[in-house]
Motif scaffolding. Structure first.
Motif, PDB file in Angstrom:
ATOM      1  N   MET A 106     -12.076   9.324 -12.467  1.00  0.00           N
ATOM      2  CA  MET A 106     -13.289   9.345 -11.645  1.00  0.00           C
ATOM      3  C   MET A 106     -13.489   8.005 -10.938  1.00  0.00           C
ATOM      4  SD  MET A 106     -15.758  11.370 -10.781  1.00  0.00           S
ATOM      5  CE  MET A 106     -15.610  10.638  -9.150  1.00  0.00           C
ATOM      6  N   GLN A 107     -13.291   6.908 -11.669  1.00  0.00           N
ATOM      7  CA  GLN A 107     -13.443   5.594 -11.043  1.00  0.00           C
ATOM      8  C   GLN A 107     -12.398   5.387  -9.948  1.00  0.00           C
ATOM      9  OE1 GLN A 107     -15.908   2.828 -11.744  1.00  0.00           O
ATOM     10  NE2 GLN A 107     -15.098   2.800  -9.671  1.00  0.00           N
ATOM     11  N   SER A 145      -6.686  -0.865  -3.632  1.00  0.00           N
ATOM     12  CA  SER A 145      -5.483  -0.105  -3.994  1.00  0.00           C
ATOM     13  C   SER A 145      -4.906  -0.541  -5.338  1.00  0.00           C
ATOM     14  CB  SER A 145      -4.419  -0.238  -2.902  1.00  0.00           C
ATOM     15  OG  SER A 145      -4.817   0.442  -1.735  1.00  0.00           O
ATOM     16  N   GLY A 146      -4.877  -1.846  -5.583  1.00  0.00           N
ATOM     17  CA  GLY A 146      -4.365  -2.347  -6.863  1.00  0.00           C
ATOM     18  C   GLY A 146      -5.224  -1.885  -8.031  1.00  0.00           C
ATOM     19  N   LYS A 147      -6.540  -1.846  -7.821  1.00  0.00           N
ATOM     20  CA  LYS A 147      -7.437  -1.378  -8.881  1.00  0.00           C
ATOM     21  C   LYS A 147      -7.205   0.099  -9.181  1.00  0.00           C
ATOM     22  CE  LYS A 147     -11.202  -4.681  -8.067  1.00  0.00           C
ATOM     23  NZ  LYS A 147     -12.641  -4.839  -7.738  1.00  0.00           N
ATOM     24  N   VAL A 148      -6.993   0.891  -8.121  1.00  0.00           N
ATOM     25  CA  VAL A 148      -6.729   2.315  -8.309  1.00  0.00           C
ATOM     26  C   VAL A 148      -5.443   2.513  -9.111  1.00  0.00           C
ATOM     27  CG1 VAL A 148      -6.184   4.484  -7.138  1.00  0.00           C
ATOM     28  CG2 VAL A 148      -7.990   3.001  -6.239  1.00  0.00           C
ATOM     29  N   CYS A 197      -3.867  13.488  -9.624  1.00  0.00           N
ATOM     30  CA  CYS A 197      -4.600  12.529  -8.793  1.00  0.00           C
ATOM     31  C   CYS A 197      -3.784  11.260  -8.553  1.00  0.00           C
ATOM     32  CB  CYS A 197      -5.948  12.204  -9.427  1.00  0.00           C
ATOM     33  SG  CYS A 197      -7.111  13.585  -9.388  1.00  0.00           S
ATOM     34  N   LYS A 198      -3.043  10.828  -9.557  1.00  0.00           N
ATOM     35  CA  LYS A 198      -2.158   9.669  -9.364  1.00  0.00           C
ATOM     36  C   LYS A 198      -1.086   9.989  -8.325  1.00  0.00           C
ATOM     37  CE  LYS A 198       0.909   6.426 -11.752  1.00  0.00           C
ATOM     38  NZ  LYS A 198       1.950   6.507 -10.695  1.00  0.00           N
ATOM     39  N   ALA A 199      -0.465  11.172  -8.442  1.00  0.00           N
ATOM     40  CA  ALA A 199       0.584  11.562  -7.501  1.00  0.00           C
ATOM     41  C   ALA A 199       0.028  11.696  -6.087  1.00  0.00           C
ATOM     42  CB  ALA A 199       1.228  12.873  -7.954  1.00  0.00           C
ATOM     43  N   GLU A 200      -1.180  12.259  -5.966  1.00  0.00           N
ATOM     44  CA  GLU A 200      -1.797  12.431  -4.652  1.00  0.00           C
ATOM     45  C   GLU A 200      -2.094  11.077  -4.013  1.00  0.00           C
ATOM     46  OE1 GLU A 200      -5.102  15.409  -2.783  1.00  0.00           O
ATOM     47  OE2 GLU A 200      -5.706  14.257  -4.541  1.00  0.00           O
ATOM     48  N   PHE A 201      -2.586  10.136  -4.808  1.00  0.00           N
ATOM     49  CA  PHE A 201      -2.860   8.792  -4.283  1.00  0.00           C
ATOM     50  C   PHE A 201      -1.560   8.108  -3.869  1.00  0.00           C
ATOM     51  CE2 PHE A 201      -3.488   4.194  -4.777  1.00  0.00           C
ATOM     52  CZ  PHE A 201      -4.564   4.009  -3.914  1.00  0.00           C
ATOM     53  N   ASP A 202      -0.551   8.202  -4.735  1.00  0.00           N
ATOM     54  CA  ASP A 202       0.747   7.591  -4.429  1.00  0.00           C
ATOM     55  C   ASP A 202       1.360   8.215  -3.178  1.00  0.00           C
ATOM     56  OD1 ASP A 202       0.490   5.975  -6.632  1.00  0.00           O
ATOM     57  OD2 ASP A 202       1.824   7.151  -7.911  1.00  0.00           O
ATOM     58  N   MET A 203       1.163   9.532  -3.021  1.00  0.00           N
ATOM     59  CA  MET A 203       1.709  10.221  -1.850  1.00  0.00           C
ATOM     60  C   MET A 203       1.047   9.711  -0.569  1.00  0.00           C
ATOM     61  SD  MET A 203       1.915  14.304  -1.055  1.00  0.00           S
ATOM     62  CE  MET A 203       3.312  14.567  -2.135  1.00  0.00           C
ATOM     63  N   GLY A 204      -0.265   9.496  -0.626  1.00  0.00           N
ATOM     64  CA  GLY A 204      -0.975   8.970   0.543  1.00  0.00           C
ATOM     65  C   GLY A 204      -0.449   7.595   0.928  1.00  0.00           C
ATOM     66  N   ALA A 205      -0.200   6.756  -0.068  1.00  0.00           N
ATOM     67  CA  ALA A 205       0.325   5.414   0.196  1.00  0.00           C
ATOM     68  C   ALA A 205       1.745   5.485   0.745  1.00  0.00           C
ATOM     69  CB  ALA A 205       0.296   4.581  -1.086  1.00  0.00           C
TER      70      ALA A 205
END
Length: 207
Positions: free
Chosen positions: A106-107, A127-130, A150-158
């Motif tokens: 959530m954070q 980004s580093g905090k995420v 959610c980790k994969a989705e964030f990594d995919m966006g980056a």
């Protein structure tokens, strides 16, 4: 002895009533959210959180509702207030359950919403905090489907932003889809969202 038994019966009734009120309130809040009334749903979750100060779930949903709206709204002027409300609720939930993987996700989502709101200002800063939050969540609950997805989705966006290969993230999204299929929430009110989004992302990966 009779007084003691009476006390136990009263205590049991009070507990059952409190549980019933909690369940009724949560069901009402979910119904409002389903009816696309996020402000009303958030207000109900807030009232439940006030009545249940040791339960992280109502505050979690205040954070989730408002963060979801921050991603959805077309009016960018509303985003700071939505995310401020989300963060306030998130802070309360984290005080109750600081090492909860769902709350770490959530954070990370709140930070991601800030990045989406203003990438130039918040991208490098958050980004580093995420990444750190997802790394911690993965250690706590490596098979939680929301953590994996959610980790994969964030990594995919980056990766897409920097022009990197997204195949490793697609593999993780496929793993998340399998985890969602077998996931059983602890109670009907525990987090159980994300499966539809994971399937959608997986279909995009397979095109």
């Amino acid at each position: 002895m009779k007084k003691f038994v009476t006390y136990l019966l009263v205590l049991a009734c009070d507990t059952a009533m409190a549980q019933s009120q909690f369940e009724t309130g949560m069901q009402k809040a979910f119904a409002l959210w389903t009816e696309d009334k996020p402000a009303e749903a958030s207000a109900v979750f807030e009232r439940i959180a006030s009545a249940e100060p040791q339960n992280w779930l109502p505050s979690y949903y205040v954070a989730l509702v408002n963060t979801t709206e921050a991603f959805r709204t077309q009016d960018k002027k509303k985003v700071p207030a939505l995310l401020a409300k989300a963060q306030e609720a998130q802070d309360k939930a984290m005080m109750i359950a600081p090492d909860n993987a769902e709350l770490l996700v959530m954070q990370a989502m709140i930070h991601t919403a800030w990045i989406a709101y203003d990438p130039m200002t918040n991208g490098m800063k958050l980004s580093g905090k995420v990444n750190g939050l997802y790394a911690k969540a993965m250690k706590i609950a490596p098979d939680n489907p929301r953590v994996v997805f959610c980790k994969a989705e964030f990594d995919m966006g980056a990766a897409a932003y920097f022009g990197n290969d997204t195949a490793p993230m697609c593999a993780e999204i496929a793993r998340a889809a399998e985890l969602f299929a077998n996931f059983k929430p602890e109670t009907p009110f525990h987090p159980n969202w994300g499966q539809d989004r994971a399937q959608q992302k997986l279909e995009e990966c397979n095109k």
